[in-house]
Write an enzyme that holds these catalytic residues in place. Structure first.
Site, PDB file in Angstrom:
ATOM      1  N   ASP A 125      48.651  48.063  39.856  1.00  0.00           N
ATOM      2  CA  ASP A 125      47.270  47.616  39.953  1.00  0.00           C
ATOM      3  C   ASP A 125      46.989  47.415  41.433  1.00  0.00           C
ATOM      4  OD1 ASP A 125      44.944  46.206  40.186  1.00  0.00           O
ATOM      5  OD2 ASP A 125      45.458  44.654  38.724  1.00  0.00           O
ATOM      6  N   LYS A 170      35.693  47.047  45.997  1.00  0.00           N
ATOM      7  CA  LYS A 170      36.456  46.093  46.807  1.00  0.00           C
ATOM      8  C   LYS A 170      36.893  46.721  48.127  1.00  0.00           C
ATOM      9  CE  LYS A 170      38.535  44.074  42.624  1.00  0.00           C
ATOM     10  NZ  LYS A 170      37.974  42.777  42.263  1.00  0.00           N
ATOM     11  N   GLN A 197      43.802  44.942  44.867  1.00  0.00           N
ATOM     12  CA  GLN A 197      43.852  44.183  46.116  1.00  0.00           C
ATOM     13  C   GLN A 197      44.736  44.871  47.147  1.00  0.00           C
ATOM     14  OE1 GLN A 197      41.767  41.840  46.521  1.00  0.00           O
ATOM     15  NE2 GLN A 197      41.189  41.528  44.381  1.00  0.00           N
ATOM     16  N   CYS A 243      40.504  35.415  36.747  1.00  0.00           N
ATOM     17  CA  CYS A 243      41.039  36.359  35.759  1.00  0.00           C
ATOM     18  C   CYS A 243      42.564  36.343  35.735  1.00  0.00           C
ATOM     19  CB  CYS A 243      40.528  37.777  36.011  1.00  0.00           C
ATOM     20  SG  CYS A 243      38.740  37.903  35.923  1.00  0.00           S
ATOM     21  N   HIS A 284      46.369  40.200  36.732  1.00  0.00           N
ATOM     22  CA  HIS A 284      44.953  40.044  36.423  1.00  0.00           C
ATOM     23  C   HIS A 284      44.748  40.450  34.957  1.00  0.00           C
ATOM     24  CE1 HIS A 284      40.647  41.164  36.642  1.00  0.00           C
ATOM     25  NE2 HIS A 284      40.582  40.447  37.746  1.00  0.00           N
TER      26      HIS A 284
HETATM   27  C1  LIG Z   1      44.355  42.309  41.047  1.00  0.00           C
HETATM   28  C2  LIG Z   1      43.140  42.808  40.334  1.00  0.00           C
HETATM   29  N1  LIG Z   1      43.276  43.653  39.301  1.00  0.00           N
HETATM   30  C3  LIG Z   1      42.219  44.157  38.631  1.00  0.00           C
HETATM   31  C4  LIG Z   1      40.941  43.807  38.972  1.00  0.00           C
HETATM   32  C5  LIG Z   1      39.824  44.392  38.174  1.00  0.00           C
HETATM   33  O1  LIG Z   1      39.065  45.292  38.954  1.00  0.00           O
HETATM   34  P1  LIG Z   1      37.625  45.750  38.462  1.00  0.00           P
HETATM   35  O2  LIG Z   1      36.957  44.521  37.938  1.00  0.00           O
HETATM   36  O3  LIG Z   1      36.966  46.255  39.685  1.00  0.00           O
HETATM   37  O4  LIG Z   1      37.809  46.783  37.413  1.00  0.00           O
HETATM   38  C6  LIG Z   1      40.749  42.927  40.057  1.00  0.00           C
HETATM   39  C7  LIG Z   1      39.421  42.502  40.490  1.00  0.00           C
HETATM   40  O5  LIG Z   1      38.651  41.861  39.827  1.00  0.00           O
HETATM   41  C8  LIG Z   1      41.865  42.420  40.739  1.00  0.00           C
HETATM   42  O6  LIG Z   1      41.727  41.572  41.765  1.00  0.00           O
END
Ligand SMILES: Cc1ncc(COP(=O)(O)O)c(C=O)c1O
Ligand SMILES: Cc1ncc(COP(=O)(O)O)c(C=O)c1O
Lengths: 156, 406, 406, 156
Positions: B198, B224, B201, B362, B121
């Site tokens: 990370d 989430k 998910q 993303c 991401h």
């Molecule tokens: C795999 C992954 N990493 C990072 C993020 C970023 O998380 P956040 O936008 O809640 O900071 C997300 C979600 O958007 C994600 O699905």
């Protein structure tokens, strides 16, 4: 039902079989546009003659039905227009898509107006307005020949 | 609590969308909130509100205790060794920025390599990119295979003597591939490389055990995980939180402050500068209790049934192309539909009350690799049912009708 | 809405503390929340929840519109020129860190000076201290005078040809002194120095007009403005947001992402990485509406009456020593009590339901200057009354009884 | 009423007139402690003789009644104890303040126990427990002679 208004026959047709999806030979103006949200991309090519008339216009790119149809219809309508006329048309279109109920331009035939108004279905889909306007913004930037991509800074 | 009728714990499903029942398949983006969490926020603001950590009056003492209780709940939920290994952040994105910034500042120099994967991401790439700009660090990407997975081998292939950090997703938010974190960590540690996971998910869908995974850092987004927006968690091994410099500076994170210099507070204060997300942290305790009541094993069983069912019906739908076919898959069903752009799909599905996401999610690098500009993604939460997936499939057929495709 | 019985709009006051009515005098720490704000959070999570900016389904579109509406409301509330000059952050502390980090990175080098004041909160010092460590930037402090003020002259005195940033509080959270921002900005700009204003205490108590103040940056904490926790605002002139590098990296703030490089999104996205505080931003719109309904002029009139009354009765109480006597004062009454440590005061007051704060209030430098280790602080919100201040005074007399002092 | 338990006569007395508030001449162990929350500071000085007996103990610092009284009572009780005895006493006190109802130590007279138990009022005031324990933690660090301040890293 709004969906029918959004995906009118004419949009589906232009979306599936976009006109002018090619690269103008000897183009003398061009610009790239990009919508970071959905990844839609468009590259507009122009050939302006010495009288500032648009001799040819074309585009390359990929995107949703709305953005493809919009680029297709735009290139159709703008060909053979003077630069000034084209600018007025762009402004008129953008005004219509954002707030005004109707087009005010006099440079289009009734048929052409109908074609263009077929894009007005996006008004009820605020998140899709960008799809309909991307090609138009890119055309502005091609005409004014600003070097940067629309919506895109230089790579960092 | 029985997961089969868990939908009724989420008040959002009492509402209609375009006169249809809401079929919410956008939980990878953000999950809906159970009534208990919403109520906790309401009650805290109505009856118990105070800032934490600073004052000694009744409300402040109570709020501080509740705030710290959540830290302990999180510690237990992810089986961290020490409650001070739990740092509250604005979100997973901030958690990863925190690590990249502080670790990069202290340990990375020009020519060092950070190893990511093609699944990452943007939130697990841009913070590392900054180090490329500021320090000349190099970024490598482990390859994704045709099934949308990143294997231990593809990571091993990209490790060099210059690799100083491996930062990888636990569960891909596009292909649903679950990475073998434990094995990757073992490999990395054998070469003295720390691992950041990370867990955006991973956390909502998998049983977490930090001591077992043995990763050095794990980033979570609470929104989430059936929790409030604006809250994330950084798990980090204590030695890192002790060794790394502080991140943001401000009230609450200091020891002594003089005109000439500053000392920093103990853990976890050192990393919690300024007034924190008091209400959100306190309410998140309810999200954890809620998940614990259902049982994370039941969540995993329920969701894996749904994923299997979803794959089955979408595979039967000829014009649907699923993205990725990982052996170990969770949470998401991404796909394309012949002749219809994902954005158009999302708009048409919405009219039937089916909420999905369209775009690159993303993950532009992955989409470049797959050679598609965008995809459609149905992502699951505990409240989803097979019926939801049937509705998704019907709505997809409706798309085909509107577009006159097969 | 009439400010004289505004207390009833805040549900917290329906509760008892140690069997007493709550006398909440800790609003400079964090303010209580009106029912409308609490309700908005509740309704948003119950009926309308979605992440913003990313998906095109019904809930996402609606949430995105509401989120952006708040940006416009904030713009109008502080009279900024452009809505894209409003960046949402985790809090004022993050807002200041954002500026110090990005401005420092691009414009500061060894030997450059940042000018603060002796009144500054740690949140407006530690972020600059980091630049001292990383870049060799020097930090200067404009003197506070005996009345607890920092004058234009004392700032002018510390400006040199090396001064590259002036970062000052709008309203001191200890002495209540209101600084002459407009004049300071004029002076600074005549020397080409940008000005950051820590508006944490300014925003809840003063009428704000960015175009009139003409400062370059203004940092706000929403939780001190009757809004939710975990939300702040950075106002910055557009040219700065365009010129400065991004701060945190992640989803939502990018343009195009390739393995070799990244382009960043337009304003305000460039500074809003990752999933934002959706619910908090949307609810904060209600805080602004609430303040607008009362009228900020009425807030100022009400609070200035209270400050005057409070000073009057505390001055009559012989053992109380007020800290600072600024001509232009707002929001806070800090004091010491002969022979009783502030911490003991706070504990004893609490038993009577009177919530104040004791300590250095994140202003150690000021306390060093005043030569006291700590102080007691009663701070005001719109819901306070003269009766609250009488109760404070009575509770202080109770302290004296317990400690057998006079 | 809890306040009376917290601010017992003995606490107020030691708070206002702390014993051993001075600096031991020829001290051979010392440590500083600091509570960042409230700004309380304490500096403990020890003179251990060759038999590891505490010949003298004193402190400097400022703080609330609880922290001053605690330092005052602590220094009174610990003087003339062996290092080992002192350590046991510290542990016993800290256990009592945090969870245990009573002291278990045998090294104190009933009078001394009463004095020490006067600090137990803070149990009902969790935010004040740190005030009562600061001097004790500092004493540990003086005895074990760790150089860093309690709760305080080196200046950065
Ligand atoms: C795999 C992954 N990493 C990072 C993020 C970023 O998380 P956040 O936008 O809640 O900071 C997300 C979600 O958007 C994600 O699905
Ligand atoms: C003057 C001042 N500046 C900065 C801050 C820090 O604000 P926050 O903790 O909300 O980030 C505060 C409040 O604590 C304050 O009063």
């Amino acid at each position: 039902m709004n969906l029918k208004e959004l995906y009118q026959e004419i949009i589906l047709d232009h979306g599936k079989n976009p006109r002018n999806l090619r690269k103008t030979e000897n183009f003398n103006k061009d610009a790239k546009g990009h919508n970071p949200l959905c990844g839609d991309k468009v590259h507009v090519f122009l050939k302006l003659n010495e009288n500032k008339k648009i001799e040819d216009i074309s585009f390359e790119g990929s995107g949703c039905a709305i953005s493809m149809a919009s680029a297709s219809i735009m290139t159709d309508l703008v060909r053979d227009k003077e630069e000034k006329e084209a600018k007025d048309l762009i402004k008129d279109f953008l005004d219509m898509i954002k707030e005004k109920p109707e087009l005010v331009t006099k440079s289009l035939s009734e048929d052409e107006k109908t074609k263009l108004m077929s894009l007005s279905g996006v008004k009820k889909y605020p998140m899709r307005v960008k799809c309909a306007t991307l090609a138009w913004h890119t055309l502005i930037s091609a005409i004014t020949n600003s070097q940067e991509e629309i919506n895109t800074e230089k790579f960092d | 609590m029985n997961i089969d009728n868990i939908k009724k714990e989420f008040p959002i499903f009492n509402n209609k969308v375009h006169n249809n029942d809401l079929v919410y398949l956008d939980s990878a983006n953000s999950s809906q909130k159970p009534q208990v969490v919403i109520d906790r926020i309401y009650d805290f603001y109505s009856k118990e509100f105070s800032n934490v950590g600073r004052s000694v009056h009744y409300l402040a003492v109570a709020a501080t205790n509740m705030y710290e209780n959540t830290r302990v709940s999180v510690q237990k939920f992810i089986n961290a060794k020490d409650k001070n290994e739990i740092v509250f952040t604005k979100g997973a994105t901030e958690a990863i920025n925190l690590v990249a910034s502080t670790y990069g500042q202290k340990y990375l120099k020009s020519g060092d390599e950070v190893l990511l994967t093609e699944l990452e991401h943007h939130s697990n790439y841009v913070p590392w990119h900054y180090l490329r700009k500021s320090k000349g660090v190099k970024i490598e990407f482990a390859d994704v295979n045709d099934d949308g997975e990143v294997t231990l081998e593809s990571i091993e292939k990209k490790i060099t003597s210059k690799t100083k950090m491996i930062a990888i997703t636990h569960l891909s938010n596009v292909t649903g591939a679950i990475l073998s974190i434990k094995e990757i960590t073992e490999l990395a540690h054998s070469k003295n490389i720390p691992v950041l996971v990370d867990g955006c998910q991973g956390a909502p869908h998998l049983k977490l055990d930090m001591q077992d995974l043995d990763c050095d850092f794990y980033a979570i987004s609470c929104h989430k995980m059936y929790g409030p927006t604006g809250l994330g968690i950084l798990y980090a091994k204590k030695k890192w939180l002790e060794e790394l410099p502080p991140y943001q500076g401000g009230g609450g994170m200091i020891g002594e402050v003089k005109k000439e210099g500053i000392t920093y507070g103990d853990l976890p204060n050192k990393y919690e500068a300024g007034t924190m997300q008091t209400a959100q942290v306190i309410a998140f305790d309810e999200s954890i209790k809620f998940l614990n009541k259902i049982g994370i094993e039941n969540v995993m069983k329920h969701e894996s049934e749904l994923i299997n069912y979803g794959q089955e019906i979408l595979r039967k739908n000829n014009s649907v192309k699923l993205i990725g076919n990982p052996k170990n898959k969770g949470g998401v069903l991404s796909f394309t539909l012949d002749g219809i752009h994902p954005h158009d799909i999302a708009t048409i599905l919405d009219e039937d009350g089916v909420a999905i996401r369209a775009g690159h999610h993303c993950c532009q690098i992955l989409h470049d690799k797959l050679n598609i500009p965008a995809s459609a993604r149905a992502s699951l939460g505990i409240y989803n049912t097979k019926d939801d997936l049937d509705k998704l499939n019907n709505a997809l057929n409706n798309c085909k009708k509107i577009f006159n495709t097969k």
